[in-house]
Design a protein around this motif. Structure first.
Motif, PDB file in Angstrom:
ATOM      1  N   PHE A 100      32.797  43.084  42.272  1.00 54.56           N
ATOM      2  CA  PHE A 100      32.659  42.710  43.678  1.00 54.56           C
ATOM      3  C   PHE A 100      31.200  42.782  44.128  1.00 54.56           C
ATOM      4  N   LEU A 101      30.524  43.876  43.793  1.00 53.54           N
ATOM      5  CA  LEU A 101      29.137  44.048  44.231  1.00 53.54           C
ATOM      6  C   LEU A 101      28.208  43.007  43.598  1.00 53.54           C
ATOM      7  N   ILE A 102      28.420  42.725  42.327  1.00 52.48           N
ATOM      8  CA  ILE A 102      27.625  41.685  41.662  1.00 52.48           C
ATOM      9  C   ILE A 102      27.836  40.352  42.370  1.00 52.48           C
ATOM     10  N   THR A 103      29.085  40.063  42.687  1.00 51.36           N
ATOM     11  CA  THR A 103      29.417  38.810  43.366  1.00 51.36           C
ATOM     12  C   THR A 103      28.773  38.763  44.745  1.00 51.36           C
ATOM     13  N   ARG A 104      29.002  39.808  45.511  1.00 53.56           N
ATOM     14  CA  ARG A 104      28.571  39.830  46.911  1.00 53.56           C
ATOM     15  C   ARG A 104      27.050  39.860  47.060  1.00 53.56           C
ATOM     16  N   LEU A 105      26.400  40.659  46.201  1.00 55.37           N
ATOM     17  CA  LEU A 105      24.956  40.834  46.332  1.00 55.37           C
ATOM     18  C   LEU A 105      24.147  39.870  45.471  1.00 55.37           C
ATOM     19  N   GLY A 106      24.775  39.278  44.470  1.00 57.28           N
ATOM     20  CA  GLY A 106      24.067  38.392  43.561  1.00 57.28           C
ATOM     21  C   GLY A 106      24.495  36.944  43.659  1.00 57.28           C
TER      22      GLY A 106
ATOM     23  N   HIS B 289      29.920  22.665  43.055  1.00 56.19           N
ATOM     24  CA  HIS B 289      29.745  24.112  43.156  1.00 56.19           C
ATOM     25  C   HIS B 289      29.944  24.576  44.604  1.00 56.19           C
ATOM     26  N   ALA B 290      29.331  23.868  45.537  1.00 50.80           N
ATOM     27  CA  ALA B 290      29.451  24.234  46.956  1.00 50.80           C
ATOM     28  C   ALA B 290      30.903  24.157  47.426  1.00 50.80           C
ATOM     29  N   GLU B 291      31.613  23.118  47.045  1.00 49.07           N
ATOM     30  CA  GLU B 291      33.024  22.975  47.433  1.00 49.07           C
ATOM     31  C   GLU B 291      33.899  24.033  46.766  1.00 49.07           C
ATOM     32  N   LEU B 292      33.642  24.301  45.508  1.00 52.05           N
ATOM     33  CA  LEU B 292      34.416  25.303  44.781  1.00 52.05           C
ATOM     34  C   LEU B 292      34.271  26.680  45.417  1.00 52.05           C
ATOM     35  N   MET B 293      33.073  27.013  45.843  1.00 53.82           N
ATOM     36  CA  MET B 293      32.844  28.331  46.433  1.00 53.82           C
ATOM     37  C   MET B 293      33.604  28.495  47.753  1.00 53.82           C
ATOM     38  N   LYS B 294      33.808  27.400  48.473  1.00 55.04           N
ATOM     39  CA  LYS B 294      34.623  27.477  49.699  1.00 55.04           C
ATOM     40  C   LYS B 294      36.040  27.918  49.352  1.00 55.04           C
ATOM     41  N   MET B 295      36.582  27.359  48.289  1.00 58.12           N
ATOM     42  CA  MET B 295      37.953  27.677  47.880  1.00 58.12           C
ATOM     43  C   MET B 295      38.050  29.081  47.278  1.00 58.12           C
ATOM     44  N   ASN B 296      37.034  29.451  46.520  1.00 57.29           N
ATOM     45  CA  ASN B 296      37.056  30.739  45.831  1.00 57.29           C
ATOM     46  C   ASN B 296      36.872  31.926  46.762  1.00 57.29           C
ATOM     47  N   GLY B 297      36.227  31.725  47.879  1.00 55.42           N
ATOM     48  CA  GLY B 297      35.885  32.829  48.761  1.00 55.42           C
ATOM     49  C   GLY B 297      37.051  33.756  49.055  1.00 55.42           C
ATOM     50  N   ILE B 298      38.146  33.227  49.497  1.00 51.57           N
ATOM     51  CA  ILE B 298      39.290  34.053  49.890  1.00 51.57           C
ATOM     52  C   ILE B 298      40.032  34.583  48.676  1.00 51.57           C
ATOM     53  N   THR B 299      40.342  33.723  47.732  1.00 52.61           N
ATOM     54  CA  THR B 299      41.177  34.152  46.601  1.00 52.61           C
ATOM     55  C   THR B 299      40.475  35.169  45.712  1.00 52.61           C
ATOM     56  N   MET B 300      39.203  34.963  45.431  1.00 57.86           N
ATOM     57  CA  MET B 300      38.500  35.890  44.544  1.00 57.86           C
ATOM     58  C   MET B 300      38.236  37.220  45.233  1.00 57.86           C
ATOM     59  N   GLN B 301      37.908  37.192  46.512  1.00 53.67           N
ATOM     60  CA  GLN B 301      37.708  38.451  47.227  1.00 53.67           C
ATOM     61  C   GLN B 301      39.009  39.241  47.306  1.00 53.67           C
ATOM     62  N   ALA B 302      40.116  38.552  47.506  1.00 53.59           N
ATOM     63  CA  ALA B 302      41.411  39.234  47.537  1.00 53.59           C
ATOM     64  C   ALA B 302      41.728  39.844  46.171  1.00 53.59           C
ATOM     65  N   ALA B 303      41.487  39.099  45.099  1.00 55.53           N
ATOM     66  CA  ALA B 303      41.744  39.623  43.752  1.00 55.53           C
ATOM     67  C   ALA B 303      40.868  40.834  43.468  1.00 55.53           C
ATOM     68  N   MET B 304      39.605  40.775  43.872  1.00 56.45           N
ATOM     69  CA  MET B 304      38.712  41.919  43.654  1.00 56.45           C
ATOM     70  C   MET B 304      39.160  43.122  44.469  1.00 56.45           C
ATOM     71  N   ALA B 305      39.561  42.899  45.707  1.00 62.38           N
ATOM     72  CA  ALA B 305      39.994  44.006  46.559  1.00 62.38           C
ATOM     73  C   ALA B 305      41.267  44.658  46.017  1.00 62.38           C
ATOM     74  N   VAL B 306      42.263  43.859  45.677  1.00 53.67           N
ATOM     75  CA  VAL B 306      43.520  44.411  45.167  1.00 53.67           C
ATOM     76  C   VAL B 306      43.285  45.113  43.830  1.00 53.67           C
ATOM     77  N   SER B 307      42.462  44.534  42.972  1.00 50.63           N
ATOM     78  CA  SER B 307      42.152  45.165  41.684  1.00 50.63           C
ATOM     79  C   SER B 307      41.501  46.523  41.884  1.00 50.63           C
ATOM     80  N   THR B 308      40.503  46.564  42.733  1.00 50.56           N
ATOM     81  CA  THR B 308      39.778  47.812  42.969  1.00 50.56           C
ATOM     82  C   THR B 308      40.669  48.856  43.632  1.00 50.56           C
ATOM     83  N   LEU B 309      41.334  48.472  44.699  1.00 52.27           N
ATOM     84  CA  LEU B 309      42.146  49.445  45.440  1.00 52.27           C
ATOM     85  C   LEU B 309      43.331  49.957  44.629  1.00 52.27           C
ATOM     86  N   SER B 310      43.994  49.076  43.901  1.00 49.41           N
ATOM     87  CA  SER B 310      45.147  49.528  43.116  1.00 49.41           C
ATOM     88  C   SER B 310      44.711  50.419  41.955  1.00 49.41           C
ATOM     89  N   SER B 311      43.589  50.106  41.336  1.00 48.62           N
ATOM     90  CA  SER B 311      43.093  50.946  40.233  1.00 48.62           C
ATOM     91  C   SER B 311      42.657  52.316  40.748  1.00 48.62           C
TER      92      SER B 311
END
Length: 163
Positions: A92-98, A44-66
């Motif tokens: 994004f907020l659930i992810t970031r705050l939870g 889990h700890a290793e996976l979160m290192k990898m997910n940090g950039i890709t998932m935040q980018a997907a959330m940002a592009v999804s939100t901004l484009s919508s």
């Protein structure tokens, strides 16, 4: 044309986001629960290192484009696109705050040991994960509906002249 490209970007990013969260909920979480705790925590700890950039980018592009799509459309299309943007923002907020604060704790546990209440904390992480998955999926469904309700550019209604 610019609107269709923005719509395609919103669909792609939101589909990737919903797919990634969906894969995690359907496959990773059950696997986490099937392996010994120390293995889960390390992975889990290793996976979160990898997910940090890709998932935040997907959330940002999804939100901004919508949300950009919402500003360029009117009526029901604006409401649908805006709702999709707010749903991805909720992911994004659930992810970031939870999830992210719990991920930080999991990272510490992987290096030391899990506290006595670790099962409850991991259940909370899974609940938050399911919630963010559902918000991303709902946003994707809204954008699909928006796309399907618009006729393709080559099938626009012919103009008629009044008689």
């Amino acid at each position: 044309m610019r609107l269709r490209l923005l719509q395609a970007l919103a669909l792609l990013a939101t589909g990737l986001l919903a797919g990634a969260f969906g894969y995690g909920a359907a496959n990773l979480v059950p696997t986490f629960n099937a392996v010994p705790l120390d293995m889960r925590l390390s992975f889990h700890a290793e996976l979160m290192k990898m997910n940090g950039i890709t998932m935040q980018a997907a959330m940002a592009v999804s939100t901004l484009s919508s949300l950009a799509l919402a500003t360029l459309t009117r009526g029901r299309a604006r409401v649908i696109a805006g709702s999709a943007g707010l749903l991805t923002l909720a992911s994004f907020l659930i992810t970031r705050l939870g999830n992210v604060p719990i991920n930080g704790r999991i990272k510490e546990w992987a290096l030391s040991s899990a506290p006595a209440d670790h099962a409850e904390i991991l259940r909370r992480w899974e609940l938050l994960n399911n919630l963010r998955t559902l918000t991303a999926l709902a946003a994707f469904v809204l954008l699909i509906g928006l796309f399907l309700r618009q006729p393709p550019a080559d099938q626009k209604q012919p103009q008629t002249t009044p008689v």
